[in-house]
Design a protein around this motif. Structure first.
Motif, PDB file in Angstrom:
ATOM      1  N   LEU A 166       3.675  -1.915   9.380  1.00 31.81           N
ATOM      2  CA  LEU A 166       4.594  -2.294   9.960  1.00 31.81           C
ATOM      3  C   LEU A 166       5.778  -1.226  10.123  1.00 31.81           C
ATOM      4  O   LEU A 166       6.560  -0.911   9.113  1.00 31.81           O
ATOM      5  N   VAL A 167       5.491  -0.500  11.261  1.00 31.05           N
ATOM      6  CA  VAL A 167       6.176   0.473  11.791  1.00 31.05           C
ATOM      7  C   VAL A 167       7.633   0.425  12.021  1.00 31.05           C
ATOM      8  O   VAL A 167       7.963  -0.493  12.795  1.00 31.05           O
ATOM      9  N   ASN A 168       8.414   0.906  11.301  1.00 30.46           N
ATOM     10  CA  ASN A 168       9.986   1.095  11.432  1.00 30.46           C
ATOM     11  C   ASN A 168      10.473  -0.386  11.648  1.00 30.46           C
ATOM     12  O   ASN A 168      11.335  -0.922  12.090  1.00 30.46           O
ATOM     13  N   ALA A 169       9.675  -1.543  10.817  1.00 32.96           N
ATOM     14  CA  ALA A 169      10.097  -2.726  10.586  1.00 32.96           C
ATOM     15  C   ALA A 169      11.404  -3.167   9.774  1.00 32.96           C
ATOM     16  O   ALA A 169      11.853  -4.279   9.916  1.00 32.96           O
ATOM     17  N   PHE A 170      11.622  -2.437   9.158  1.00 31.06           N
ATOM     18  CA  PHE A 170      12.857  -2.556   8.166  1.00 31.06           C
ATOM     19  C   PHE A 170      13.929  -1.372   8.126  1.00 31.06           C
ATOM     20  O   PHE A 170      13.523  -0.246   8.650  1.00 31.06           O
ATOM     21  N   SER A 171      15.205  -2.021   7.988  1.00 30.99           N
ATOM     22  CA  SER A 171      16.239  -0.885   7.765  1.00 30.99           C
ATOM     23  C   SER A 171      16.883  -0.926   6.687  1.00 30.99           C
ATOM     24  O   SER A 171      17.356  -2.186   6.289  1.00 30.99           O
ATOM     25  N   VAL A 172      17.327   0.216   5.877  1.00 27.54           N
ATOM     26  CA  VAL A 172      18.009   0.339   4.479  1.00 27.54           C
ATOM     27  C   VAL A 172      19.192   1.299   5.058  1.00 27.54           C
ATOM     28  O   VAL A 172      19.007   2.213   5.621  1.00 27.54           O
ATOM     29  N   ASP A 206       3.081  -0.228   4.541  1.00 20.42           N
ATOM     30  CA  ASP A 206       2.046  -0.515   4.967  1.00 20.42           C
ATOM     31  C   ASP A 206       1.465  -1.646   3.833  1.00 20.42           C
ATOM     32  O   ASP A 206       1.732  -1.586   2.564  1.00 20.42           O
ATOM     33  N   ILE A 207       0.707  -2.558   4.305  1.00 16.83           N
ATOM     34  CA  ILE A 207       0.129  -3.562   3.469  1.00 16.83           C
ATOM     35  C   ILE A 207      -1.385  -3.453   3.702  1.00 16.83           C
ATOM     36  O   ILE A 207      -1.774  -3.264   4.626  1.00 16.83           O
ATOM     37  N   ASP A 223       1.114 -11.292  12.519  1.00 23.86           N
ATOM     38  CA  ASP A 223       0.103 -12.333  13.140  1.00 23.86           C
ATOM     39  C   ASP A 223      -1.155 -12.534  12.195  1.00 23.86           C
ATOM     40  O   ASP A 223      -1.611 -13.564  11.631  1.00 23.86           O
ATOM     41  N   ALA A 224      -1.870 -11.462  11.973  1.00 18.45           N
ATOM     42  CA  ALA A 224      -2.947 -11.365  11.206  1.00 18.45           C
ATOM     43  C   ALA A 224      -3.229  -9.871  10.555  1.00 18.45           C
ATOM     44  O   ALA A 224      -3.049  -8.902  11.197  1.00 18.45           O
ATOM     45  N   VAL A 225      -4.150  -9.920   9.483  1.00 19.08           N
ATOM     46  CA  VAL A 225      -4.720  -8.783   8.729  1.00 19.08           C
ATOM     47  C   VAL A 225      -5.942  -9.047   8.454  1.00 19.08           C
ATOM     48  O   VAL A 225      -6.229  -9.814   7.497  1.00 19.08           O
ATOM     49  N   ASP A 229       0.763  -1.236   0.179  1.00 23.16           N
ATOM     50  CA  ASP A 229      -0.180   0.178   0.008  1.00 23.16           C
ATOM     51  C   ASP A 229       0.770   1.171  -0.131  1.00 23.16           C
ATOM     52  O   ASP A 229       0.728   2.295  -0.687  1.00 23.16           O
ATOM     53  N   ASP A 230       1.872   1.401   0.876  1.00 22.82           N
ATOM     54  CA  ASP A 230       2.651   2.595   0.946  1.00 22.82           C
ATOM     55  C   ASP A 230       3.872   2.319   1.762  1.00 22.82           C
ATOM     56  O   ASP A 230       4.170   1.090   2.487  1.00 22.82           O
ATOM     57  N   MET A 231       4.992   3.022   1.665  1.00 23.68           N
ATOM     58  CA  MET A 231       6.301   3.197   2.529  1.00 23.68           C
ATOM     59  C   MET A 231       6.466   4.338   2.853  1.00 23.68           C
ATOM     60  O   MET A 231       6.575   5.483   2.117  1.00 23.68           O
ATOM     61  N   THR A 232       7.182   4.574   3.939  1.00 24.58           N
ATOM     62  CA  THR A 232       7.630   5.845   4.418  1.00 24.58           C
ATOM     63  C   THR A 232       9.020   5.644   5.151  1.00 24.58           C
ATOM     64  O   THR A 232       9.228   4.785   5.804  1.00 24.58           O
ATOM     65  N   VAL A 233       9.758   6.581   4.649  1.00 20.44           N
ATOM     66  CA  VAL A 233      11.324   6.604   5.214  1.00 20.44           C
ATOM     67  C   VAL A 233      11.254   7.267   6.555  1.00 20.44           C
ATOM     68  O   VAL A 233      10.922   8.559   6.679  1.00 20.44           O
ATOM     69  N   ALA A 234      11.757   6.747   7.723  1.00 23.44           N
ATOM     70  CA  ALA A 234      11.686   7.416   8.955  1.00 23.44           C
ATOM     71  C   ALA A 234      12.410   8.599   9.334  1.00 23.44           C
ATOM     72  O   ALA A 234      12.135   9.457   9.927  1.00 23.44           O
ATOM     73  N   THR A 235      13.731   8.733   8.763  1.00 23.48           N
ATOM     74  CA  THR A 235      14.664   9.754   9.042  1.00 23.48           C
ATOM     75  C   THR A 235      14.681  11.248   8.437  1.00 23.48           C
ATOM     76  O   THR A 235      15.334  11.833   8.526  1.00 23.48           O
TER      77      THR A 235
END
Length: 194
Positions: free
Chosen positions: A168-174, A125-126, A158-160, A102-108
């Motif tokens: 998935l808030v700050n779930a991944f790092s790049v 976001d999924i 777990d479930a959607v 659905d969407d993606m946001t860069v935190a910094t």
């Protein structure tokens, strides 16, 4: 332009009735109660999928080249002296769960981008566009760009619920490489399995 149909009086709303959702793979789409002899067409990703001319009762069945992925189709219904109907039609699976990005946001950063030689967390976001709850999901983020490394690439969900957006808030790092060109577009791949 021979395709223009001029108004001969003040335009009125077209009273057309139609479904706001259609299922993947549908081959027909029905319109009722439209202005008599309205033209109707459905497009998906800019491609014409079907069209029809309504009868004197404002009814039409549009034969559709089936849509095979979820998304938003566009419906346009027009008739002389009527304001055109332009509507988004959500295309969804007809059974089961179906998760899409659905969407993606860069935190910094405030501009939703990653500077060279820097790292950031990503919120992804999924969306479950299916009709059932998706459970026990494994989500993996991969970079398809040589200048971007994914340093934290996996997450579990777990479930959607059906028709729910899950963040998935700050779930991944790049991390962007020191030699990453300015305004580089980074293609990423999101793999979701259950």
């Amino acid at each position: 332009d021979p395709s223009l149909v001029p108004y001969l009086k003040q335009g009125m709303p077209n009273p057309a009735e139609y479904m706001t959702t259609m299922f993947i793979g549908m081959t027909t789409y029905t319109i009722t109660s439209a202005a008599p002899y309205s033209y109707a067409a459905i497009t998906f990703n800019g491609e014409l999928k079907g069209y029809a001319l309504c009868d004197e009762n404002g009814e039409a069945v549009i034969n559709i080249d089936p849509i095979t992925v979820p998304g938003n189709a566009k419906l346009v219904i027009s008739a002389q002296n009527y304001i055109p109907v332009m509507a988004d039609i959500q295309v969804v699976p007809n059974d089961g769960a179906y998760i899409v990005f659905d969407d993606m946001t860069v935190a910094t950063s405030g501009n939703n981008s990653l500077d060279y030689n820097s790292s950031s967390a990503l919120t992804v976001d999924i969306n479950n566009v299916g009709s059932e709850t998706a459970q026990n999901l494994n989500v993996v983020l991969r970079s398809l760009n040589p200048y971007i490394s994914v340093t934290d690439s996996t997450e579990t969900v777990d479930a959607v619920a059906a028709n729910q957006i899950y963040s998935l808030v700050n779930a991944f790092s790049v991390t962007a490489a020191e030699n990453c060109p300015d305004t580089e577009q980074a293609l990423m791949q999101l793999i979701i399995t259950d």
